[in-house]
Design a protein around this motif. Structure first.
Motif, PDB file in Angstrom:
ATOM      1  N   ARG A  67       0.845  -1.192   0.000  1.00 22.62           N
ATOM      2  CA  ARG A  67       0.000   0.000   0.000  1.00 22.62           C
ATOM      3  C   ARG A  67       0.878   1.238   0.000  1.00 22.62           C
ATOM      4  N   ASP A  68       0.244   2.410  -0.240  1.00 21.46           N
ATOM      5  CA  ASP A  68       0.984   3.665  -0.123  1.00 21.46           C
ATOM      6  C   ASP A  68       1.155   4.027   1.351  1.00 21.46           C
ATOM      7  N   VAL A  69       0.041   4.175   2.077  1.00 16.96           N
ATOM      8  CA  VAL A  69       0.101   4.505   3.503  1.00 16.96           C
ATOM      9  C   VAL A  69      -1.014   3.762   4.222  1.00 16.96           C
ATOM     10  N   LEU A  70      -0.695   3.186   5.373  1.00 15.46           N
ATOM     11  CA  LEU A  70      -1.685   2.486   6.193  1.00 15.46           C
ATOM     12  C   LEU A  70      -1.481   2.884   7.649  1.00 15.46           C
ATOM     13  N   LYS A  71      -2.560   3.279   8.312  1.00 14.07           N
ATOM     14  CA  LYS A  71      -2.468   3.683   9.714  1.00 14.07           C
ATOM     15  C   LYS A  71      -3.619   3.079  10.512  1.00 14.07           C
ATOM     16  N   SER A  72      -3.330   2.790  11.772  1.00 13.00           N
ATOM     17  CA  SER A  72      -4.401   2.375  12.684  1.00 13.00           C
ATOM     18  C   SER A  72      -4.960   3.637  13.328  1.00 13.00           C
ATOM     19  N   ALA A  73      -6.254   3.643  13.576  1.00 15.39           N
ATOM     20  CA  ALA A  73      -6.907   4.827  14.126  1.00 15.39           C
ATOM     21  C   ALA A  73      -7.832   4.439  15.262  1.00 15.39           C
ATOM     22  N   ALA A  81     -15.069   4.108  21.679  1.00 10.27           N
ATOM     23  CA  ALA A  81     -13.894   4.057  20.814  1.00 10.27           C
ATOM     24  C   ALA A  81     -14.092   3.027  19.706  1.00 10.27           C
ATOM     25  N   SER A  82     -13.810   3.442  18.474  1.00 14.76           N
ATOM     26  CA  SER A  82     -13.834   2.526  17.335  1.00 14.76           C
ATOM     27  C   SER A  82     -12.397   2.335  16.857  1.00 14.76           C
ATOM     28  N   TYR A  83     -11.983   1.094  16.784  1.00 10.13           N
ATOM     29  CA  TYR A  83     -10.626   0.774  16.342  1.00 10.13           C
ATOM     30  C   TYR A  83     -10.696   0.332  14.877  1.00 10.13           C
ATOM     31  N   ILE A  84      -9.973   1.045  14.015  1.00  8.69           N
ATOM     32  CA  ILE A  84     -10.153   0.873  12.582  1.00  8.69           C
ATOM     33  C   ILE A  84      -8.814   1.059  11.874  1.00  8.69           C
ATOM     34  N   LEU A  85      -8.696   0.503  10.691  1.00  9.50           N
ATOM     35  CA  LEU A  85      -7.507   0.696   9.864  1.00  9.50           C
ATOM     36  C   LEU A  85      -7.873   1.583   8.678  1.00  9.50           C
ATOM     37  N   LEU A  86      -7.031   2.586   8.429  1.00 16.48           N
ATOM     38  CA  LEU A  86      -7.274   3.530   7.344  1.00 16.48           C
ATOM     39  C   LEU A  86      -6.103   3.477   6.370  1.00 16.48           C
ATOM     40  N   GLY A  87      -6.424   3.301   5.101  1.00 12.56           N
ATOM     41  CA  GLY A  87      -5.381   3.243   4.077  1.00 12.56           C
ATOM     42  C   GLY A  87      -5.616   4.297   3.009  1.00 12.56           C
ATOM     43  N   VAL A  88      -4.528   4.852   2.475  1.00  9.19           N
ATOM     44  CA  VAL A  88      -4.614   5.843   1.396  1.00  9.19           C
ATOM     45  C   VAL A  88      -3.799   5.362   0.206  1.00  9.19           C
ATOM     46  N   GLU A  89      -4.389   5.487  -0.966  1.00 13.18           N
ATOM     47  CA  GLU A  89      -3.685   5.235  -2.220  1.00 13.18           C
ATOM     48  C   GLU A  89      -3.619   6.555  -2.985  1.00 13.18           C
ATOM     49  N   ASN A  90      -2.396   7.033  -3.262  1.00 13.39           N
ATOM     50  CA  ASN A  90      -2.217   8.268  -4.022  1.00 13.39           C
ATOM     51  C   ASN A  90      -2.159   7.949  -5.503  1.00 13.39           C
ATOM     52  N   LEU A 108      -6.443  -8.692   1.446  1.00 14.14           N
ATOM     53  CA  LEU A 108      -5.182  -9.146   2.020  1.00 14.14           C
ATOM     54  C   LEU A 108      -5.057  -8.696   3.475  1.00 14.14           C
ATOM     55  N   GLN A 109      -5.513  -7.484   3.767  1.00 14.71           N
ATOM     56  CA  GLN A 109      -5.433  -6.990   5.131  1.00 14.71           C
ATOM     57  C   GLN A 109      -6.332  -7.816   6.065  1.00 14.71           C
ATOM     58  N   TYR A 110      -7.535  -8.139   5.600  1.00 15.57           N
ATOM     59  CA  TYR A 110      -8.417  -8.977   6.420  1.00 15.57           C
ATOM     60  C   TYR A 110      -7.821 -10.375   6.596  1.00 15.57           C
ATOM     61  N   GLY A 111      -7.256 -10.919   5.519  1.00 14.85           N
ATOM     62  CA  GLY A 111      -6.607 -12.226   5.630  1.00 14.85           C
ATOM     63  C   GLY A 111      -5.438 -12.191   6.592  1.00 14.85           C
ATOM     64  N   LYS A 112      -4.693 -11.086   6.559  1.00 13.42           N
ATOM     65  CA  LYS A 112      -3.559 -10.918   7.459  1.00 13.42           C
ATOM     66  C   LYS A 112      -4.023 -10.891   8.910  1.00 13.42           C
ATOM     67  N   GLN A 113      -5.127 -10.201   9.160  1.00 11.73           N
ATOM     68  CA  GLN A 113      -5.648 -10.132  10.534  1.00 11.73           C
ATOM     69  C   GLN A 113      -6.079 -11.507  11.040  1.00 11.73           C
ATOM     70  N   ARG A 146     -10.544  -5.895  12.685  1.00 10.20           N
ATOM     71  CA  ARG A 146     -10.806  -4.463  12.578  1.00 10.20           C
ATOM     72  C   ARG A 146     -11.204  -4.091  11.144  1.00 10.20           C
ATOM     73  N   PRO A 147     -12.206  -3.222  10.991  1.00 13.79           N
ATOM     74  CA  PRO A 147     -12.612  -2.800   9.643  1.00 13.79           C
ATOM     75  C   PRO A 147     -11.528  -1.972   8.968  1.00 13.79           C
ATOM     76  N   VAL A 148     -11.509  -2.022   7.642  1.00 12.67           N
ATOM     77  CA  VAL A 148     -10.522  -1.305   6.836  1.00 12.67           C
ATOM     78  C   VAL A 148     -11.249  -0.367   5.875  1.00 12.67           C
ATOM     79  N   ILE A 149     -10.818   0.881   5.834  1.00 15.46           N
ATOM     80  CA  ILE A 149     -11.346   1.845   4.866  1.00 15.46           C
ATOM     81  C   ILE A 149     -10.183   2.338   4.014  1.00 15.46           C
ATOM     82  N   THR A 150     -10.304   2.201   2.714  1.00 16.73           N
ATOM     83  CA  THR A 150      -9.260   2.653   1.796  1.00 16.73           C
ATOM     84  C   THR A 150      -9.761   3.866   1.013  1.00 16.73           C
ATOM     85  N   LEU A 151      -8.973   4.905   1.016  1.00 17.74           N
ATOM     86  CA  LEU A 151      -9.308   6.155   0.325  1.00 17.74           C
ATOM     87  C   LEU A 151      -8.321   6.383  -0.816  1.00 17.74           C
TER      88      LEU A 151
END
Length: 321
Positions: A67-73, A81-90, A108-113, A146-151
């Motif tokens: 990925r370009d950037v991936l952060k936990s939030a 509190a909601s624990y979530i993964l946020l990814g950005v593709e430029n 892949l991220q869900y499989g990794k988890q 944890r849910p993943v949102i990709t922007l």
């Protein structure tokens, strides 16, 4: 990876800019995603789905993407509190298979988890689970991922005309069949579609960067955008994005720091005008020198009158022959 891709990735990696992008996407600009609660993660997505199955010695193909950037939030809403993964593709260029690309990253991220949960159970010695299903998958009934949102952030002035969902990539008109085909849509920030009131919802330099890119191909609109802002202070990383994405020949110092983008552009325009005037004066001197040469004046006399070097006069004469 090109220079524009490198600088946009470095820019969006900033917690403040990263949070700003998701606050715009999800909360219409409300400051809900806090930069201080973001933690950068390894962008390598590796999945060996359910590798800890019944046969501990089994091997499966490793699937790996970057990925370009991936952060936990950690997002706080109503004291919860909601624990979530946020990814950005430029994207500096339009990617016409983006829905497929993103679904691969997320899958892949869900499989990794799931694999990491199974590994934790094994390391704790509770791998047997409560039933055969838990034993086979390594994932127990009470386990959660944890849910993943990709922007996707489009750093380009042209309108994104690529598909925004899997359905748009298919040529399937049978609605009955479509009921059984999972759709997957991408979340996109596209400068072309951002109105001025949208740009105002950003709290960091991201709004100014996207606005500049939006108007970069229309000199009149860009001039108005800059005049409306008058002063546009941004960090050097943001200025580099504008410079490299729009090919604006401004000077940006190396390292960290701040720059007034409006002033930098005005200085660039003034310098360009001065260079144009200088070129015009030089061209007049050249015409005069050639006329004098035809009249029989010496090269030394011509150089003195034109206020240039003898070598310059010789170059003009040779190029005119």
């Amino acid at each position: 990876m090109g220079m524009a891709d490198t600088v946009t990735k470095e820019y969006i990696r900033s917690n403040e800019v990263f949070a700003d992008a998701f606050n715009y996407l999800i909360y219409d600009g409300e400051q809900v995603v806090k930069p201080a609660l973001l933690q950068e993660l390894d962008t390598t997505e590796i999945a060996i789905p359910f590798a800890l199955g019944e046969n501990e010695n089994q091997t499966e193909d490793v699937v790996q993407k970057y990925r370009d950037v991936l952060k936990s939030a950690v997002i706080m809403q109503d004291s919860r509190a909601s624990y979530i993964l946020l990814g950005v593709e430029n994207q500096t260029e339009i990617h016409y298979a983006m829905p497929v690309r993103n679904i691969i990253y997320d899958a892949l991220q869900y499989g990794k988890q799931v694999s990491e949960v199974a590994k934790r159970h094994k390391s704790k010695g509770d791998r047997k689970g409560h039933n055969k299903g838990e034993y086979l998958s390594g994932f127990y009934k009470e386990d959660r991922i944890r849910p993943v949102i990709t922007l996707v952030v489009h750093f380009g002035a042209d309108e994104w005309d690529g598909p925004l969902s899997l359905y748009e990539m298919m040529d399937l008109e049978d609605k009955k069949l479509l009921e059984f085909v999972q759709d997957y849509r991408i979340f996109l920030i596209d400068p072309y579609k951002l109105a001025n009131n949208d740009l105002e919802k950003f709290s960091t330099s991201l709004g100014d960067v996207l606005g500049y890119i939006k108007y970069s191909k229309d000199k009149k609109a860009l001039s108005k955008f800059l005049n409306d802002n008058q002063v546009m202070i941004m960090d050097n990383d943001a200025a580099r994005v504008i410079r490299d994405v729009t090919n604006t020949p401004i000077y940006v110092p190396d390292g960290k720091g701040e720059i007034d983008m409006c002033k930098a552009v005005r200085d660039m325009i003034d310098e360009s005008k001065q260079e144009g005037m200088a070129a015009g004066e030089l061209n007049k001197a050249k015409k005069m020198a050639l006329k004098m040469y035809k009249k029989g004046d010496s090269i030394e006399e011509i150089a003195e009158m034109a206020e240039v070097s003898v070598d310059q006069v010789k170059e003009w004469i040779n190029s005119a022959v």
